[in-house]
Write a protein that holds these residues in place. Structure first.
Motif, short mmCIF file in Angstrom:
data_model
loop_
_atom_site.label_atom_id
_atom_site.label_comp_id
_atom_site.label_asym_id
_atom_site.label_seq_id
_atom_site.Cartn_x
_atom_site.Cartn_y
_atom_site.Cartn_z
N MET A 53 61.78 -17.61 -2.86
CA MET A 53 60.54 -17.27 -2.15
C MET A 53 59.85 -18.51 -1.57
SD MET A 53 59.41 -14.19 -1.81
CE MET A 53 59.00 -12.94 -3.02
N ASP A 54 59.78 -19.59 -2.36
CA ASP A 54 59.09 -20.80 -1.88
C ASP A 54 59.80 -21.38 -0.66
OD1 ASP A 54 57.30 -20.57 -3.89
OD2 ASP A 54 58.31 -21.98 -5.25
N LEU A 57 59.07 -19.34 2.40
CA LEU A 57 57.72 -19.61 2.94
C LEU A 57 57.67 -20.99 3.61
CD1 LEU A 57 55.46 -18.05 0.17
CD2 LEU A 57 55.82 -17.20 2.49
N LYS A 76 60.81 -8.42 0.29
CA LYS A 76 59.52 -8.94 -0.22
C LYS A 76 59.20 -10.32 0.36
CE LYS A 76 58.84 -6.46 -4.52
NZ LYS A 76 60.10 -6.15 -5.21
N ALA A 77 60.24 -11.13 0.54
CA ALA A 77 60.02 -12.47 1.10
C ALA A 77 59.49 -12.34 2.53
CB ALA A 77 61.31 -13.27 1.07
N GLN A 79 57.85 -9.76 3.69
CA GLN A 79 56.49 -9.22 3.58
C GLN A 79 55.48 -10.34 3.27
OE1 GLN A 79 57.32 -6.28 0.62
NE2 GLN A 79 57.50 -4.60 2.11
N LYS A 80 55.87 -11.22 2.36
CA LYS A 80 55.00 -12.36 2.00
C LYS A 80 54.70 -13.21 3.23
CE LYS A 80 53.40 -13.52 -2.08
NZ LYS A 80 54.13 -13.03 -3.23
N MET A 81 55.76 -13.47 4.02
CA MET A 81 55.56 -14.27 5.24
C MET A 81 54.54 -13.58 6.16
SD MET A 81 59.40 -15.24 6.38
CE MET A 81 60.57 -16.10 5.35
N GLU A 82 54.72 -12.28 6.33
CA GLU A 82 53.83 -11.53 7.23
C GLU A 82 52.39 -11.53 6.70
OE1 GLU A 82 57.21 -8.46 8.99
OE2 GLU A 82 56.07 -7.92 7.21
N GLU A 83 52.24 -11.36 5.36
CA GLU A 83 50.90 -11.38 4.76
C GLU A 83 50.18 -12.69 5.04
OE1 GLU A 83 51.40 -10.66 0.58
OE2 GLU A 83 52.15 -8.64 0.98
N LYS A 84 50.95 -13.77 5.07
CA LYS A 84 50.35 -15.08 5.32
C LYS A 84 50.15 -15.35 6.81
CE LYS A 84 51.79 -17.46 1.10
NZ LYS A 84 50.47 -17.85 0.59
N SER A 92 59.48 -6.80 8.45
CA SER A 92 59.91 -6.35 7.12
C SER A 92 60.00 -4.83 7.09
CB SER A 92 58.92 -6.83 6.06
OG SER A 92 57.65 -6.26 6.29
#
Ligand code: ADP
Length: 379
Positions: A53-54, A57, A76-77, A79-84, A92
């Motif tokens: 994940m890190d 990002l 999920k990775a 999604q995390k990028m999009e959330e940020k 995603s």
């Protein structure tokens, strides 16, 4: 200067970079293999696993837009990028509906796109009952992680049920069954949507597989006008149904009576679209990059009849290439070598394309060159 991140540094990523370097774009790739095919031409390479994940990002933080060259990555990775607030194409959400083959077929069906009959399989007992609905043969598939036919088992009779179930993980992986389609041809259609919603469709390609691995693609496909129209319609509707931005490849079965059914989708440039590099005015790789940057799309039209043949490993050895002098006796042939360090059986090592006045001539040249190319331990 635009910066683009690619999750995956295989041959598809490499070919994206090759095309986009004409515009001098900057590329960061993420791939666990230090000497992966795209490593030699990427500007930066983050050596990390696809579930890190890190690292994912970090990739996103370095670029204007993130894309990927294969679909077996952690949603999920993304999604995390999009959330940020990072841009990711295809999104995603698109990958979520495509990654699991059962979910993908369900989504297609819910959008009135034609698919073979299918059903989720949650236990051996459910599989034993499947022939009542589907008859024989039927196709058992793992819903995730499959490629080049790995993850499929055709069941011809009741005696093969247990073996097939065990060969695909005995329930440790999600499974589904499909009715066997007695197709006449397998074709694929590549379609691209840019982030402004414009759509362009490439010509239909006819594919022949050997041992479930793509062997040859010929374009134009020799199928009826009616089948072509159906495929075009499916391509346009599928892009919208999956909100797919960038390239989308749709593999289709065409039956004798002209029925066209979706086998599967890939939200990325595809092996069966390598022919577009020399065969079309705009390649699938250039189109993908234009699409994810929101640029106008190029003309996807076919310039001349074109054939692509994969160079697949037939033994395990170092990847020292031989036979170029002989293969280049065919003047219309273009040879692509991906730069993998070792050959193994069934591994995609490169491909050969020829465009000519006729499909027959393109086929002749590609097959001649293919016979001459080989890899061995010797330098
Ligand atoms: P992969 O994801 O490994 O490429 P596919 O699901 O595309 O697997 O299947 C690989 C090949 O198996 C297809 O190209 C086709 O030849 C055959 N196949 C898959 N599903 C069916 C089906 N329902 N009926 C007949 N053949 C099938």
């Amino acid at each position: 200067m635009k910066k683009i991140g690619i999750v995956g540094g295989g041959q598809l990523g490499k070919m994206m970079i090759l095309d986009a370097k004409r515009l001098d774009y900057y590329f960061v790739i993420l791939d666990p293999t230090p000497k992966c095919p795209a490593d030699s031409i990427a500007d930066e390479h983050i050596v990390a696993g696809f579930d890190d994940m890190d690292a994912m990002l970090e990739l996103a933080s370095k670029v204007d837009v993130v894309t990927y060259e294969f679909e077996h990555i952690n949603v999920k990775a993304l999604q995390k990028m999009e959330e940020k607030g990072y841009k990711v194409y295809p999104s995603s959400e698109t990958l979520l509906h495509i990654q699991n083959k059962y979910d993908q077929k369900l989504w297609l069906k819910q959008h009135d796109l034609p698919v073979p009959e299918f059903e989720e399989i949650k236990s051996l007992d459910e599989l034993k009952k499947a022939p009542e609905r589907f008859g024989y043969p039927l196709v058992l598939k793992t819903c995730t992680g499959g490629y080049d036919g790995k993850g499929n088992a055709v069941i011809h009779s009741g005696e093969e049920i247990v073996t097939a179930y065990e060969s695909l993980g005995a329930g440790t992986l999600p499974l589904m069954v499909e009715k066997f389609v007695p197709f006449e041809k397998e074709v694929s259609i590549l379609v691209c949507q840019n982030t402004k919603g414009e759509v362009e469709v490439f010509p239909i390609a006819e594919n022949v597989h050997v041992n479930s691995i793509l062997d040859e693609t010929t374009v134009p496909a020799v199928v009826s006008e009616q089948a072509k129209e159906k495929a075009m319609d499916i391509a346009k509707r599928a892009t919208k149904a999956f909100k797919a931005y960038g390239m989308l490849c749709i593999e289709l079965f065409v039956t004798k009576d002209g029925e066209v059914l979706v086998n599967e989708l890939a939200p990325r440039p595809h092996n069966s679209g390598h022919y577009t590099i020399e065969g079309c005015y705009t390649s699938q790789y250039e189109q993908h990059i234009r699409a994810i940057l929101g640029l106008p799309l190029g003309n996807p039209g076919l310039i001349r009849p074109t054939v692509m043949k994969n160079i697949i490993g037939t033994k395990n050895c170092k990847a020292n290439l031989h036979g170029l002098n002989e293969a280049y006796q065919m003047s219309d042939v273009k040879i692509h070598i991906y730069g993998k360090e070792t050959v193994s059986v069934g591994r995609k090592m490169g491909h050969i394309t020829a465009s000519a006045d006729t499909l027959e001539e393109a086929l002749r040249q590609v097959r001649y060159a293919h016979e001459k190319i080989y890899f061995s331990e010797e330098e």
